[in-house]
Motif scaffolding. Structure first.
Motif, PDB file in Angstrom:
ATOM      1  N   HIS A 736       0.843  -1.211   0.000  1.00  0.00           N
ATOM      2  CA  HIS A 736       0.000   0.000   0.000  1.00  0.00           C
ATOM      3  C   HIS A 736       0.878   1.261   0.000  1.00  0.00           C
ATOM      4  CE1 HIS A 736      -2.781   3.122   1.192  1.00  0.00           C
ATOM      5  NE2 HIS A 736      -2.179   3.262   2.359  1.00  0.00           N
ATOM      6  N   LEU A 737       1.884   1.301   0.874  1.00  0.00           N
ATOM      7  CA  LEU A 737       2.748   2.478   0.968  1.00  0.00           C
ATOM      8  C   LEU A 737       3.528   2.694  -0.331  1.00  0.00           C
ATOM      9  CD1 LEU A 737       4.084   2.184   4.647  1.00  0.00           C
ATOM     10  CD2 LEU A 737       2.183   3.568   3.785  1.00  0.00           C
ATOM     11  N   LYS A 738       3.900   1.608  -0.994  1.00  0.00           N
ATOM     12  CA  LYS A 738       4.575   1.735  -2.286  1.00  0.00           C
ATOM     13  C   LYS A 738       3.638   2.376  -3.318  1.00  0.00           C
ATOM     14  CE  LYS A 738       7.762  -2.210  -1.902  1.00  0.00           C
ATOM     15  NZ  LYS A 738       8.175  -3.491  -2.497  1.00  0.00           N
ATOM     16  N   ARG A 739       2.349   1.985  -3.269  1.00  0.00           N
ATOM     17  CA  ARG A 739       1.378   2.565  -4.209  1.00  0.00           C
ATOM     18  C   ARG A 739       1.182   4.065  -3.921  1.00  0.00           C
ATOM     19  NH1 ARG A 739      -0.915  -2.687  -3.714  1.00  0.00           N
ATOM     20  NH2 ARG A 739      -2.255  -2.090  -1.970  1.00  0.00           N
ATOM     21  N   VAL A 740       1.193   4.430  -2.631  1.00  0.00           N
ATOM     22  CA  VAL A 740       1.078   5.851  -2.257  1.00  0.00           C
ATOM     23  C   VAL A 740       2.272   6.618  -2.815  1.00  0.00           C
ATOM     24  CG1 VAL A 740       1.101   7.486  -0.319  1.00  0.00           C
ATOM     25  CG2 VAL A 740      -0.301   5.411  -0.181  1.00  0.00           C
ATOM     26  N   ALA A 741       3.478   6.046  -2.660  1.00  0.00           N
ATOM     27  CA  ALA A 741       4.707   6.722  -3.097  1.00  0.00           C
ATOM     28  C   ALA A 741       4.781   6.863  -4.628  1.00  0.00           C
ATOM     29  CB  ALA A 741       5.933   5.983  -2.578  1.00  0.00           C
ATOM     30  N   GLU A 742       4.084   5.980  -5.345  1.00  0.00           N
ATOM     31  CA  GLU A 742       4.070   6.109  -6.811  1.00  0.00           C
ATOM     32  C   GLU A 742       3.459   7.445  -7.238  1.00  0.00           C
ATOM     33  OE1 GLU A 742       1.984   2.699  -8.261  1.00  0.00           O
ATOM     34  OE2 GLU A 742       3.606   1.305  -7.772  1.00  0.00           O
ATOM     35  N   LYS A 743       2.594   8.004  -6.372  1.00  0.00           N
ATOM     36  CA  LYS A 743       1.942   9.281  -6.686  1.00  0.00           C
ATOM     37  C   LYS A 743       2.689  10.464  -6.064  1.00  0.00           C
ATOM     38  CE  LYS A 743      -1.704   7.758  -8.958  1.00  0.00           C
ATOM     39  NZ  LYS A 743      -2.970   8.421  -9.130  1.00  0.00           N
ATOM     40  N   GLU A 744       3.988  10.269  -5.741  1.00  0.00           N
ATOM     41  CA  GLU A 744       4.775  11.319  -5.082  1.00  0.00           C
ATOM     42  C   GLU A 744       4.714  12.675  -5.795  1.00  0.00           C
ATOM     43  OE1 GLU A 744       9.330  12.503  -3.856  1.00  0.00           O
ATOM     44  OE2 GLU A 744       8.961  10.510  -4.659  1.00  0.00           O
ATOM     45  N   PRO A 745       4.750  12.717  -7.157  1.00  0.00           N
ATOM     46  CA  PRO A 745       4.676  14.042  -7.809  1.00  0.00           C
ATOM     47  C   PRO A 745       3.417  14.811  -7.430  1.00  0.00           C
ATOM     48  CG  PRO A 745       5.356  12.353  -9.387  1.00  0.00           C
ATOM     49  CD  PRO A 745       4.960  11.620  -8.138  1.00  0.00           C
ATOM     50  N   ILE A 746       2.340  14.076  -7.077  1.00  0.00           N
ATOM     51  CA  ILE A 746       1.075  14.739  -6.722  1.00  0.00           C
ATOM     52  C   ILE A 746       0.949  14.891  -5.207  1.00  0.00           C
ATOM     53  CG2 ILE A 746      -1.453  14.604  -6.868  1.00  0.00           C
ATOM     54  CD1 ILE A 746      -0.973  12.783  -9.392  1.00  0.00           C
ATOM     55  N   ASN A 747       1.178  13.783  -4.452  1.00  0.00           N
ATOM     56  CA  ASN A 747       0.923  13.831  -3.005  1.00  0.00           C
ATOM     57  C   ASN A 747       2.138  14.237  -2.173  1.00  0.00           C
ATOM     58  OD1 ASN A 747       2.525  11.454  -2.636  1.00  0.00           O
ATOM     59  ND2 ASN A 747       0.733  10.140  -2.939  1.00  0.00           N
ATOM     60  N   LYS A 748       3.292  14.391  -2.816  1.00  0.00           N
ATOM     61  CA  LYS A 748       4.536  14.821  -2.144  1.00  0.00           C
ATOM     62  C   LYS A 748       4.983  13.843  -1.054  1.00  0.00           C
ATOM     63  CE  LYS A 748       4.168  18.624  -4.524  1.00  0.00           C
ATOM     64  NZ  LYS A 748       4.747  18.606  -5.852  1.00  0.00           N
ATOM     65  N   MET A 749       4.551  12.587  -1.123  1.00  0.00           N
ATOM     66  CA  MET A 749       4.949  11.592  -0.119  1.00  0.00           C
ATOM     67  C   MET A 749       5.870  10.558  -0.768  1.00  0.00           C
ATOM     68  SD  MET A 749       3.736  12.586   2.718  1.00  0.00           S
ATOM     69  CE  MET A 749       3.932  11.191   3.825  1.00  0.00           C
ATOM     70  N   SER A 750       7.160  10.681  -0.478  1.00  0.00           N
ATOM     71  CA  SER A 750       8.152   9.741  -1.008  1.00  0.00           C
ATOM     72  C   SER A 750       8.204   8.511  -0.111  1.00  0.00           C
ATOM     73  CB  SER A 750       9.526  10.398  -1.017  1.00  0.00           C
ATOM     74  OG  SER A 750       9.920  10.677   0.316  1.00  0.00           O
ATOM     75  N   LEU A 751       8.913   7.484  -0.565  1.00  0.00           N
ATOM     76  CA  LEU A 751       9.113   6.299   0.278  1.00  0.00           C
ATOM     77  C   LEU A 751       9.766   6.698   1.591  1.00  0.00           C
ATOM     78  CD1 LEU A 751      10.404   3.645  -2.312  1.00  0.00           C
ATOM     79  CD2 LEU A 751       8.154   3.709  -1.219  1.00  0.00           C
ATOM     80  N   HIS A 752      10.709   7.639   1.521  1.00  0.00           N
ATOM     81  CA  HIS A 752      11.396   8.039   2.746  1.00  0.00           C
ATOM     82  C   HIS A 752      10.460   8.779   3.694  1.00  0.00           C
ATOM     83  CE1 HIS A 752      14.428   9.075   5.532  1.00  0.00           C
ATOM     84  NE2 HIS A 752      15.350   8.459   4.819  1.00  0.00           N
ATOM     85  N   ASN A 753       9.601   9.646   3.140  1.00  0.00           N
ATOM     86  CA  ASN A 753       8.588  10.316   3.969  1.00  0.00           C
ATOM     87  C   ASN A 753       7.734   9.296   4.714  1.00  0.00           C
ATOM     88  OD1 ASN A 753       9.030  12.996   3.661  1.00  0.00           O
ATOM     89  ND2 ASN A 753       7.601  13.290   1.990  1.00  0.00           N
ATOM     90  N   LEU A 754       7.273   8.283   3.967  1.00  0.00           N
ATOM     91  CA  LEU A 754       6.385   7.266   4.552  1.00  0.00           C
ATOM     92  C   LEU A 754       7.127   6.425   5.588  1.00  0.00           C
ATOM     93  CD1 LEU A 754       4.678   6.385   1.187  1.00  0.00           C
ATOM     94  CD2 LEU A 754       3.512   7.391   3.156  1.00  0.00           C
ATOM     95  N   ALA A 755       8.406   6.138   5.314  1.00  0.00           N
ATOM     96  CA  ALA A 755       9.201   5.369   6.292  1.00  0.00           C
ATOM     97  C   ALA A 755       9.377   6.174   7.571  1.00  0.00           C
ATOM     98  CB  ALA A 755      10.558   5.014   5.694  1.00  0.00           C
TER      99      ALA A 755
END
Length: 819
Positions: A736-755
């Motif tokens: 799920h978190l990987k899918r969120v990070a795929e939208k980083e250009p829009i939601n500004k949430m990178s894998l590192h942010n989520l970690a």
């Protein structure tokens, strides 16, 4: 190639700086607490870790040997043709390009053949130190290779240009895959293969560190591994001597004003690159300057880059903004990784201050931290602040917060209300004005921690609870909302946002938020009027298109904030008053897990109890929250970072705990940040963290391994050790978190942010573990000591290719084939 070389050689810093930590380990038991069984368990755990390190290294050693073999393969036919009438290369060229490769191959082949049986027949009596000592003693061959390396590359390049046949050979060398691998061969260039031996010495040195960490001092291997590490470090030092010292950042002192209104350091985008500028706002003009390098002992001086008379300055372009430079933004994970490095350095500096004779090392660490913080200062801002003159010339600055942009804009507009005349400075006048900047400036230094006094407050680490009550002072009805920002690493980050209160002069929000603090000293509140008219969008304003009605900040005084009671306060901003309350919870208290006494609910109940009762593999609450976030929150800016309203989260918690029938209706109506907050709260309130108390120390040890192959073995082994409900839930959350990070250009949430958001919640030391053997003196130590590693563990799995439950359980030992 130069970047690759520098990357490998930069490992040296890490290796040398960890040296003392390795030798602090005394291998002795506390004579009071451990029992014989504990001692035996420690030995077994150390043995297992040591075997994992060696297994991973052996797997990568096999690939390295295959790479050397691939390099040697064309050498023999090339040598055979050298004596014919049509040679591809001369003997001298062959000897230069393949210098010492045969010797290095034989050294590692022998090492591999003797190490392999030791791991196959593994027990506590097996010794490997003599093998590593012998490997280190043969580093003279590597020294000869390194000395010849640049000449070998240049010769190979010249030969490729001169001979098409050799060019084809050098670009398509075939490397065999490992014995157990499905891939037969990979194609790699000669240039890349010639770099492998340089990289290998660094790898071997890091592995020695890992082995020493997990070898008792009284084991026969310990002194041999120590000796091998000493030889390897000396070798790395010798090849690192020529590396240029890093640039140090420029800093500046203070003066007093003629008609200086405001000054500060801003990042300018000039010629498509970021430059740190000192910007001076005078009563009649804006001047952008850079510090000039001067001879030792002389005063620092400014060089004027450009100036605009305020009478000619505008914030709106006359034509289209095509002439404005484009903004290049670094991936968020690079910014976050630099923050982690800075936190680690802060922690090290605190340790060294207490150590005898640690002062010289403190200075070296401070210098390094200054460089890293200056890099962060340059690369973190993303909010554009464009100014133009009436002749069509545009300038672009990048700021870290809408707050700063608003301050600069307001200061300029206030001066522009006066009757200003356009001015043109002669070269002499400009020189005099620029020279005066040094005395006039009010901002002493670039805003980095390393410029601050040691006694200055380090800020708060933990959770700030804020209730935004209401606001007064608006002259006309409007659609109003507030955002909350806190500082972290020298710049401000938006952490929460109230709902929009429609068509009112006295909004009553009464919304509570929980905000995570990482060394924060200030809370800012910004009040906006929501803009629903799409034609009013301003492309210079990044994502923020709403009008700032007011802004203000309060200092987070530890004495006031840390009382258990709510502290009420008012921020006054442009005639507007915003009323709010706040209280602070330390990180330890906020993450203290208290099991639920009722086993009927889901919050505070063991995960296996919930899944057994539901007859599910993953708790219903996790599945439903994930589904809702993916349905309508995946494009939300700051999802999982921006706090949801606390009362909404509590309402959802009650609904899940009591199994309310209309839970799906509630979810579809609820603000998406509250749903994201409910999921985080569920994991935080588990009686023990998802990745378990038992495995916590092993996760900390695994993520600290330096060798990628050993780390891979260990991290996959630990996942397999989790109970099935924990593992299934973790893998579900991971995807799920990987899918969120795929939208980083829009939601500004990178894998590192989520970690950063989830790591400290999913991994947490038990109370006994968190105090055992740690000498932590401050909240910042707690953050950097534990939380950094927790973030890194989750980030490791987030960056890993998809992990299948079935495949994970099927594999008994996982070998990495990445070198």
């Amino acid at each position: 190639m130069e970047e690759e070389e520098e990357e490998a050689l930069c490992f040296l810093d890490k290796v040398l700086e960890e040296e003392e930590e390795v030798f602090e380990y005394d291998g002795e038991l506390d004579p009071i607490t451990p029992t014989h069984r504990q001692f035996k368990g420690d030995i077994e755990k150390g043995l297992e870790m040591k075997k994992l390190v060696l297994s991973g290294f052996l797997a990568s050693e096999e690939i390295y040997i295959n790479q050397l073999e691939a390099l040697l393969l064309p050498m023999r036919p090339l040598r055979a043709t050298a004596s014919t009438s049509q040679p591809v290369l001369t003997i001298q060229q062959i000897d230069t390009i393949f210098y010492k490769i045969q010797d290095i191959f034989e050294i590692h082949k022998e090492f591999y053949d003797t190490l392999f049986p030791s791991i196959q027949q593994w027990d506590e009596k097996v010794t490997v130190g003599h093998l590593f000592q012998k490997l280190a003693s043969q580093l003279g061959v590597y020294k000869a290779f390194v000395d010849n390396y640049k000449v070998a590359l240049e010769t190979a390049e010249k030969c490729s240009q001169a001979n098409i046949q050799f060019q084809k050979i050098s670009e398509n060398l075939k490397v065999k895959g490992p014995k157990d691998s499905k891939d037969c061969t990979t194609t790699i260039s000669m240039e890349a293969l010639l770099y492998k031996p340089i990289d290998r010495v660094t790898r071997s040195t890091l592995v020695l560190h890992d082995l020493l960490k997990h070898t008792p001092k009284d084991h026969p291997d310990f002194p041999l591994l120590q000796d091998a590490l000493r030889i390897s470090q000396n070798f790395l030092s010798s090849i690192n001597e020529e590396i240029d010292p890093r640039r140090t950042a420029v800093t500046t002192p203070k003066g007093e004003a003629r008609q200086l209104v405001k000054d500060g350091f801003l990042v300018e985008v000039s010629e498509s690159s970021r430059k740190l500028r000192h910007v001076f706002l005078f009563t009649d003009l804006l001047l952008c300057a850079k510090m000039k390098k001067t001879a030792v002992g002389r005063h620092q001086q400014y060089e004027c880059k450009w100036y605009i008379p305020l009478a000619d300055l505008t914030f709106q372009t006359l034509d289209d903004t095509d002439s404005c430079p484009s903004i290049q933004v670094l991936p968020e994970h690079e910014i976050e990784e630099m923050k982690i490095k800075i936190s680690a350095l802060k922690n090290e500096i605190q340790k060294e201050k207490k150590a005898p004779k640690g002062q010289s090392r403190v200075e070296r660490l401070r210098k390094k931290m200054n460089e890293q913080e200056s890099w962060l200062l340059l690369h973190s801002p993303t909010i554009p602040f464009r100014i133009h003159n009436k002749h069509g010339k545009s300038f672009l600055f990048l700021l870290s917060s809408d707050y700063e942009r608003s301050e600069w804009k307001e200061s300029i507009q206030k001066l522009q209300k006066k009757d200003l005349q356009a001015c043109v400075l002669s070269s002499v006048e400009l020189q005099v004005l620029t020279s005066s900047c040094f005395k006039l400036r009010t901002v002493h230094n670039i805003p980095v921690t390393s410029n601050k006094d040691d006694e200055e407050t380090p800020g708060l680490y933990g959770f700030l609870h804020v209730i935004v009550h209401s606001a007064k002072g608006f002259k006309e009805s409007a659609n109003l909302y507030c955002t909350l920002e806190v500082d972290s690493f020298g710049y401000f980050v938006s952490k929460a946002k109230t709902r929009v209160f429609r068509d009112t002069t006295e909004p009553q929000w009464n919304e509570e938020f929980e905000i995570e603090l990482e060394g924060s000293q200030y809370l800012r509140i910004l009040c906006y009027e929501k803009c629903y008219d799409k034609s009013m969008l301003n492309k210079d304003d990044n994502e923020i298109v709403d009008k700032i009605m007011g802004k203000g900040q309060v200092q987070l005084d530890p004495q006031t904030v840390q009382s258990k009671n709510w502290h009420m306060d008012v921020i006054e901003m442009n005639g507007i008053k915003v009323e709010f309350s706040m209280k602070f919870t330390s990180r330890d208290l906020s993450l203290k897990r208290t099991p639920s006494k009722k086993q009927s609910g889901v919050f505070g109940v063991k995960i296996n109890v919930v899944t057994k009762r539901e007859r599910s593999k993953v708790p219903y609450i996790v599945r439903q929250c994930i589904e809702e976030v993916e349905k309508r929150g995946i494009d939300e800016v700051g999802i999982y970072r921006i706090s949801g309203v606390a009362t909404d989260i509590q309402a959802l918690k009650l609904a899940f705990d009591t199994n309310t029938k209309d839970i799906l209706v509630m979810l579809s109506d609820m603000d998406i940040n509250a749903i994201a907050g409910t999921l985080k709260l569920y994991f935080r309130e588990l009686p023990e963290p998802l990745l378990t108390d038992r495995l916590y120390p092993a996760f900390m040890e695994g993520i600290a391994l330096s060798d990628p192959a050993a780390k891979e073995n260990c991290m996959m082994h630990l996942l397999r050790s989790l109970p099935d409900p924990n593992l299934m839930t973790f893998l579900t959350l991971l995807e799920h978190l990987k899918r969120v990070a795929e939208k980083e250009p829009i939601n500004k949430m990178s894998l590192h942010n989520l970690a950063t958001v989830f790591g400290p919640t999913l991994l947490r030391p038990s109370e006994s573990e968190s105090t055992k053997g740690q000498h932590i003196t401050s909240a910042s130590d707690i953050w950097s000591h534990d939380v950094m590693a927790q973030v890194q563990v989750l980030l490791y799995y987030l960056q890993h290719p998809p992990i299948s439950f079935a495949e994970l359980k099927r594999n008994t030992l996982y070998f990495s084939t990445d070198v």
